[in-house]
Design an enzyme around this catalytic site. Structure first.
Site, PDB file in Angstrom:
ATOM      1  N   ASN A  66      37.010  40.708  24.028  1.00  0.00           N
ATOM      2  CA  ASN A  66      36.447  39.446  24.517  1.00  0.00           C
ATOM      3  C   ASN A  66      36.286  38.442  23.378  1.00  0.00           C
ATOM      4  O   ASN A  66      36.298  38.800  22.198  1.00  0.00           O
ATOM      5  CB  ASN A  66      35.068  39.694  25.141  1.00  0.00           C
ATOM      6  CG  ASN A  66      35.152  40.270  26.543  1.00  0.00           C
ATOM      7  OD1 ASN A  66      36.054  39.943  27.306  1.00  0.00           O
ATOM      8  ND2 ASN A  66      34.214  41.149  26.861  1.00  0.00           N
ATOM      9  N   CYS A  75      41.397  44.426  31.599  1.00  0.00           N
ATOM     10  CA  CYS A  75      41.564  42.993  31.846  1.00  0.00           C
ATOM     11  C   CYS A  75      42.773  42.854  32.762  1.00  0.00           C
ATOM     12  O   CYS A  75      43.900  43.146  32.331  1.00  0.00           O
ATOM     13  CB  CYS A  75      41.774  42.234  30.542  1.00  0.00           C
ATOM     14  SG  CYS A  75      42.088  40.469  30.786  1.00  0.00           S
ATOM     15  N   GLY A  76      42.521  42.427  33.994  1.00  0.00           N
ATOM     16  CA  GLY A  76      43.587  42.398  35.004  1.00  0.00           C
ATOM     17  C   GLY A  76      44.579  41.282  34.767  1.00  0.00           C
ATOM     18  O   GLY A  76      45.805  41.499  34.762  1.00  0.00           O
ATOM     19  N   ASN A 159      35.954  48.363  33.801  1.00  0.00           N
ATOM     20  CA  ASN A 159      34.887  47.523  33.233  1.00  0.00           C
ATOM     21  C   ASN A 159      33.888  47.197  34.336  1.00  0.00           C
ATOM     22  O   ASN A 159      34.193  47.238  35.508  1.00  0.00           O
ATOM     23  CB  ASN A 159      35.495  46.255  32.615  1.00  0.00           C
ATOM     24  CG  ASN A 159      36.252  45.412  33.635  1.00  0.00           C
ATOM     25  OD1 ASN A 159      36.623  45.875  34.703  1.00  0.00           O
ATOM     26  ND2 ASN A 159      36.485  44.150  33.303  1.00  0.00           N
ATOM     27  N   HIS A 161      31.270  45.373  36.948  1.00  0.00           N
ATOM     28  CA  HIS A 161      31.152  44.122  37.714  1.00  0.00           C
ATOM     29  C   HIS A 161      29.965  44.183  38.666  1.00  0.00           C
ATOM     30  O   HIS A 161      29.741  45.204  39.315  1.00  0.00           O
ATOM     31  CB  HIS A 161      32.424  43.875  38.533  1.00  0.00           C
ATOM     32  CG  HIS A 161      33.612  43.516  37.685  1.00  0.00           C
ATOM     33  ND1 HIS A 161      33.944  42.227  37.368  1.00  0.00           N
ATOM     34  CD2 HIS A 161      34.523  44.313  37.038  1.00  0.00           C
ATOM     35  CE1 HIS A 161      35.013  42.236  36.582  1.00  0.00           C
ATOM     36  NE2 HIS A 161      35.381  43.481  36.368  1.00  0.00           N
ATOM     37  N   ASN A 192      30.056  41.847  34.080  1.00  0.00           N
ATOM     38  CA  ASN A 192      30.696  40.623  34.560  1.00  0.00           C
ATOM     39  C   ASN A 192      30.032  40.249  35.881  1.00  0.00           C
ATOM     40  O   ASN A 192      29.803  41.138  36.727  1.00  0.00           O
ATOM     41  CB  ASN A 192      32.191  40.861  34.779  1.00  0.00           C
ATOM     42  CG  ASN A 192      32.899  41.281  33.510  1.00  0.00           C
ATOM     43  OD1 ASN A 192      33.198  40.460  32.658  1.00  0.00           O
ATOM     44  ND2 ASN A 192      33.155  42.585  33.369  1.00  0.00           N
ATOM     45  N   GLU A 210      32.108  35.836  33.011  1.00  0.00           N
ATOM     46  CA  GLU A 210      32.605  37.058  32.383  1.00  0.00           C
ATOM     47  C   GLU A 210      31.707  37.531  31.226  1.00  0.00           C
ATOM     48  O   GLU A 210      31.279  36.729  30.388  1.00  0.00           O
ATOM     49  CB  GLU A 210      34.028  36.863  31.836  1.00  0.00           C
ATOM     50  CG  GLU A 210      35.095  36.844  32.908  1.00  0.00           C
ATOM     51  CD  GLU A 210      36.462  37.124  32.329  1.00  0.00           C
ATOM     52  OE1 GLU A 210      36.572  37.895  31.356  1.00  0.00           O
ATOM     53  OE2 GLU A 210      37.461  36.548  32.853  1.00  0.00           O
ATOM     54  N   CYS A 219      39.448  35.858  36.872  1.00  0.00           N
ATOM     55  CA  CYS A 219      39.126  37.192  36.354  1.00  0.00           C
ATOM     56  C   CYS A 219      39.776  38.212  37.284  1.00  0.00           C
ATOM     57  O   CYS A 219      39.376  38.326  38.449  1.00  0.00           O
ATOM     58  CB  CYS A 219      37.609  37.384  36.319  1.00  0.00           C
ATOM     59  SG  CYS A 219      37.100  39.003  35.704  1.00  0.00           S
ATOM     60  N   GLY A 220      40.787  38.914  36.774  1.00  0.00           N
ATOM     61  CA  GLY A 220      41.545  39.832  37.624  1.00  0.00           C
ATOM     62  C   GLY A 220      40.724  41.033  38.060  1.00  0.00           C
ATOM     63  O   GLY A 220      40.684  41.367  39.257  1.00  0.00           O
ATOM     64  N   THR A 221      40.043  41.670  37.129  1.00  0.00           N
ATOM     65  CA  THR A 221      39.206  42.823  37.497  1.00  0.00           C
ATOM     66  C   THR A 221      38.053  42.362  38.376  1.00  0.00           C
ATOM     67  O   THR A 221      37.626  43.089  39.277  1.00  0.00           O
ATOM     68  CB  THR A 221      38.647  43.529  36.250  1.00  0.00           C
ATOM     69  OG1 THR A 221      38.022  42.566  35.393  1.00  0.00           O
ATOM     70  CG2 THR A 221      39.741  44.272  35.499  1.00  0.00           C
ATOM     71  N   GLY A 222      37.591  41.119  38.142  1.00  0.00           N
ATOM     72  CA  GLY A 222      36.508  40.578  38.977  1.00  0.00           C
ATOM     73  C   GLY A 222      36.956  40.369  40.412  1.00  0.00           C
ATOM     74  O   GLY A 222      36.210  40.636  41.360  1.00  0.00           O
TER      75      GLY A 222
HETATM   76  N1  LIG Z   1      35.207  40.013  30.327  1.00  0.00           N
HETATM   77  C1  LIG Z   1      35.707  41.306  30.828  1.00  0.00           C
HETATM   78  C2  LIG Z   1      37.111  41.620  30.254  1.00  0.00           C
HETATM   79  C3  LIG Z   1      38.199  40.662  30.756  1.00  0.00           C
HETATM   80  C4  LIG Z   1      38.367  40.687  32.255  1.00  0.00           C
HETATM   81  C5  LIG Z   1      39.148  39.534  32.880  1.00  0.00           C
HETATM   82  N2  LIG Z   1      39.613  38.519  32.002  1.00  0.00           N
HETATM   83  C6  LIG Z   1      40.237  40.055  33.818  1.00  0.00           C
HETATM   84  O1  LIG Z   1      41.237  39.353  34.043  1.00  0.00           O
HETATM   85  O2  LIG Z   1      40.036  41.176  34.364  1.00  0.00           O
HETATM   86  C7  LIG Z   1      34.706  42.415  30.432  1.00  0.00           C
HETATM   87  O3  LIG Z   1      33.944  42.220  29.471  1.00  0.00           O
HETATM   88  O4  LIG Z   1      34.739  43.471  31.101  1.00  0.00           O
END
Ligand SMILES: N[C@H](CCC[C@H](N)C(=O)O)C(=O)O
Length: 276
Positions: A66, A75-76, A159, A161, A192, A210, A219-222
């Protein structure tokens, strides 16, 4: 030392990407913070590194840092950029890649329209795997934030959420509640914070504050975590288009025990060199 890098983004979530197979460098957290700075450095939400795998079935190791210098599990949006990057740099000609991350393996599939589909793995819902302090696993949890009792979902995509349903993303209290959720003591590794508006059974709108960055354009994982939470609550079907400020992602999840599939774009912006 002269370090070559590529600037990329996935729906405006932007990255500095380093090939650490053909160049060798170790960056300290304070160096990452400086490079992340949008005035004194390159400027990015995350730094992504491409490294040799440590497990036999992986094609690459994928590490994510980060803007605050913290290394994280997944990070998705970065995974899609990773796939385009390793092709662009001719580190592989495979269209199906397995990469290892600190949060578990990902499968990256480059399709013929320049989009990338990522098998983001099976979401983890058990509190101790998120990690999140809770007596037992539930679909949602009460969370005391800024004197308010919120109801949030808690999901790990490798990660952590926390997802809060709101009526209208345009007026979501992202700046007010984001930092307080990110640093809530019940999330020992921070978290997140996603603000989800359910538009229909196949459409959602999302903003994410994030961990380690602040609000990003995507945010992909989000998006995956919000889809999982929404489906567990019965708000979404198995396919959802998630609209983020930077654009939309196609998500598919067949339910507990199945992986979340995410499809979206990845763009290269420029290449550069910097003297370390
Ligand atoms: N900030 C996130 C990592 C990047 C996730 C985000 N950029 C994505 O696309 O998943 C964390 O600390 O878990």
């Amino acid at each position: 030392m002269l370090l070559h890098f590529t600037k990329m983004h996935g729906l405006g979530n932007d990255f500095m990407v380093l090939d650490l197979i053909s160049q060798k460098v170790r960056l300290r957290p304070e160096q990452i913070r400086r490079l992340a700075d949008r005035h004194f450095g390159v400027g990015f939400d995350q730094l992504l590194t491409v490294e040799v795998p440590t497990t036999p079935d992986a094609d690459f190791r994928y590490r994510i840092y980060n803007a605050d210098g913290s290394e994280v599990e997944n990070c998705g949006n970065g995974a899609r950029c990773f796939a385009v990057f390793v092709h662009d740099r001719k580190l592989t000609n495979k269209n199906r890649l397995q990469v290892e991350t600190a949060g578990g393996p990902l499968i990256l599939l480059i399709n013929d329209k320049g989009l990338v589909t990522v098998d983001m793995g099976v979401p983890r819902l058990q509190p101790d795997l998120i990690p999140f302090a809770a007596e037992h696993q539930a679909i949602s949890y009460p969370l005391e934030v800024a004197g308010q009792s919120l109801e949030v979902g808690a999901v790990s995509m490798g990660n952590p959420h926390a997802v809060l349903r709101i009526d209208d993303v345009a007026h979501a209290p992202v700046a007010e509640l984001g930092p307080q959720i990110e640093n809530h003591p019940r999330f020992p590794k921070r978290v997140n914070a996603g603000f989800l508006q359910v538009v229909s059974r196949n459409q959602g709108r999302l903003r994410v504050f994030e961990r380690g960055v602040g609000e990003t354009l995507a945010c992909g994982t989000g998006a995956c975590a919000a889809m999982v939470y929404g489906r567990l609550q019965g708000w979404f079907d198995s396919r959802v288009e998630m609209q983020l400020p930077g654009g939309h992602l196609q998500l598919e999840w067949q339910g507990e025990g199945h992986p979340v599939m995410m499809t979206g774009p990845a763009q290269k912006v420029f290449e550069g060199h910097l003297h370390l």
